[in-house]
Design a protein around this motif. Structure first.
Motif, PDB file in Angstrom:
ATOM      1  N   TRP A   3      -6.396   1.838  -1.653  1.00 25.25           N
ATOM      2  CA  TRP A   3      -5.849   0.769  -2.305  1.00 25.25           C
ATOM      3  C   TRP A   3      -7.437   0.047  -2.475  1.00 25.25           C
TER       4      TRP A   3
ATOM      5  N   ASP B 127       1.141  -1.265   0.107  1.00 26.14           N
ATOM      6  CA  ASP B 127      -0.020   0.014  -0.395  1.00 26.14           C
ATOM      7  C   ASP B 127       0.927   0.973  -0.382  1.00 26.14           C
TER       8      ASP B 127
ATOM      9  N   LYS C  64      -4.587  -1.357  -8.392  1.00 23.87           N
ATOM     10  CA  LYS C  64      -3.609  -1.828  -6.975  1.00 23.87           C
ATOM     11  C   LYS C  64      -2.638  -1.969  -7.603  1.00 23.87           C
TER      12      LYS C  64
END
Length: 488
Positions: free
Chosen positions: A142, A130, A148
């Motif tokens: 995310w 992240d 992502k």
């Protein structure tokens, strides 16, 4: 050693960052005088920062309270940082990295950092799924069905007092780096920047580069900049805050440029697979996937604008604004008379978690006479306008009157008579329970709530000024043409 005022600011900002809902925490336990002196600076902080858990809060507090020198947010720069040795070798990872990412990103922090910045000796650059590409300027969420990263790494850089700059690298599914960059630029990537930052030209660069800065408005105490460079399937972001926008921009660009250079030879920087980088985390992360812009919970549903606030002449008593208004849908209905921390609100209501509605739009500003320093009581005013979901303005105003909304009184309020006003659409009160006395005058205009808090004047004069300024702002709201002012 920092003064009580400085310590309170440091602690409050630490807990602001850790609350995760963006609402402010009023810290009890610091004496009333310190709270009064810190009140103005507290409200200049962004309302909508997001971060981690209570454990993160404790870690942040430990980081900030041991570092002096933040008074008045002036930079206290260190000597130029000595050289550091960075590792730029490609990891020999054949599968997922230990932290769960597709691969490990090498240490690309520049050997020579911009003057005045340093990486704390105890700080470890964090490998993460992240990565926070916008650093402490914004937020990346995310979660959900969004594009992502498959790998990430973050670095935080400090001056002598606070987190002022940093570097973040996010790696995306092989073959999707260009799309991730396009989504960052058109704001459909799951990273949000505050509305105070706007894209600016980055001379001599192409679509692989993106630069955004604040306006340089001298009323804003911190100028900010973020610079992002795409190298293959990696986005490299440098970010910085400073009291001069050109310096923030230069710092952000230099961090990103050198880090991007140091990624030369790294497979994902060449658009090549590494580890499990060809395995998309979800459908939205696959090559060819197109995402739509996720709503930013920190953005107003509609603009309110500075024209709603009284002019300096209309404020009177030598008061003037010392910064631009703070906008956001987590604005208190009566800033200066309420606390909006979710934990304290839940405690006040005797419930485990508060689920009260929040505004869909809000703006606030504060003005005072003199410099506001030295503990001298001077005239002050806080003006707030909040907009609520269509058709709910009356219910939300009743919440304010009965102290049961998403914010509760701090200090306690005692209602007093507002001659000639409709009591269902207005509220006039004075603070009780110690501390400086203030008067609050609130009124509802359609689905908008106008609140004015006045302090630092003789009691009767405070009351009259709160009513006068509240009527003035309400009149501007009625004349604004905003549909919400008519309940639609």
């Amino acid at each position: 050693m920092p003064t009580d005022e400085t310590v309170e600011d440091l602690l409050r900002r630490a807990f602001d960052d850790a609350r995760g809902e963006g609402r402010r925490l009023e810290l009890h336990g610091l004496h009333a005088g310190a709270r009064e002196r810190a009140q103005r600076r507290r409200r200049r902080r962004a309302l909508l920062t997001t971060a981690g858990s209570g454990l993160a809060a404790a870690a942040v507090v430990a980081a900030v309270v041991v570092v002096p020198g933040l008074a008045h947010r002036q930079p206290h720069l260190l000597p130029a940082t000595p050289s550091r040795t960075a590792t730029s070798t490609t990891p020999a990872t054949a599968g997922p990295a230990a932290y769960g990412g597709a691969y490990e990103i090498p240490d690309v922090l520049p050997e020579h950092l911009p003057a005045g910045l340093a990486q704390p000796s105890a700080s470890v650059p964090m490998h993460t799924r992240d990565p926070q590409l916008t650093g402490n300027l914004g937020s990346c969420d995310w979660s959900g069905e969004v594009r992502k990263p498959v790998a990430g790494r973050d670095w935080q850089l400090y001056d002598s007092s606070s987190w002022r700059a940093g570097l973040s690298v996010a790696g995306f599914t092989t073959g999707t780096g260009a799309q991730a960059m396009r989504e960052l630029v058109d704001t459909t990537l799951a990273c949000h920047l505050p509305g105070t930052l706007a894209p600016v030209a980055w001379p001599g660069t192409t679509s692989t580069h993106f630069l955004a800065t604040t306006s340089g408005d001298p009323r804003v105490p911190d100028q900010q900049a973020i610079a992002v460079i795409r190298v293959g399937d990696l986005l490299v972001a440098g970010f910085a805050s400073d009291d001069a926008v050109w310096r923030a921009s230069e710092t952000a660009r230099s961090l990103a440029e050198e880090a991007a250079t140091r990624l030369a030879g790294f497979a994902p920087a060449q658009g090549k697979p590494l580890g499990t980088s060809t395995q998309a985390p979800n459908a939205a992360s696959r090559p060819g996937a197109v995402t739509t812009r996720a709503p930013d919970p920190r953005e107003n549903a509609y603009a309110l604008g500075e024209q709603l606030f009284p002019s300096t002449t209309q404020l009177g008593h030598g008061m003037r604004y010392h910064s631009v208004p703070i906008d956001g849908p987590l604005t208190p209905a009566a800033s200066g008379a309420q606390v909006c921390d979710s934990v304290l609100v839940a405690e006040a209501k005797g419930v485990a978690k508060d689920h009260s509605p929040h505004p869909v739009a809000g703006t606030q500003n504060e003005a005072w006479a003199g410099s506001g320093s030295g503990g001298v009581v001077t005239p002050t005013v806080t003006v707030t306008v909040t907009g609520w979901k269509t058709g709910t303005g009356a219910a939300r105003f009743a919440d304010l009157q009965k102290n049961r909304g998403s914010c509760v009184w701090l200090p306690e309020q005692e209602r007093v008579s507002w001659p000639g006003a409709d009591p269902s659409r207005t509220w006039l009160s004075r603070s009780v329970g110690g501390g400086l006395q203030q008067y609050l005058a609130s009124q509802r205009v359609g689905d908008l709530i106008v609140s004015v808090v006045v302090g630092g004047l003789p009691g009767d004069e405070e009351k009259g000024e709160a009513i006068r300024l509240s009527d003035l702002v309400a009149g501007r709201v009625r004349a604004s043409g905003l549909p919400a002012a008519e309940g639609r």
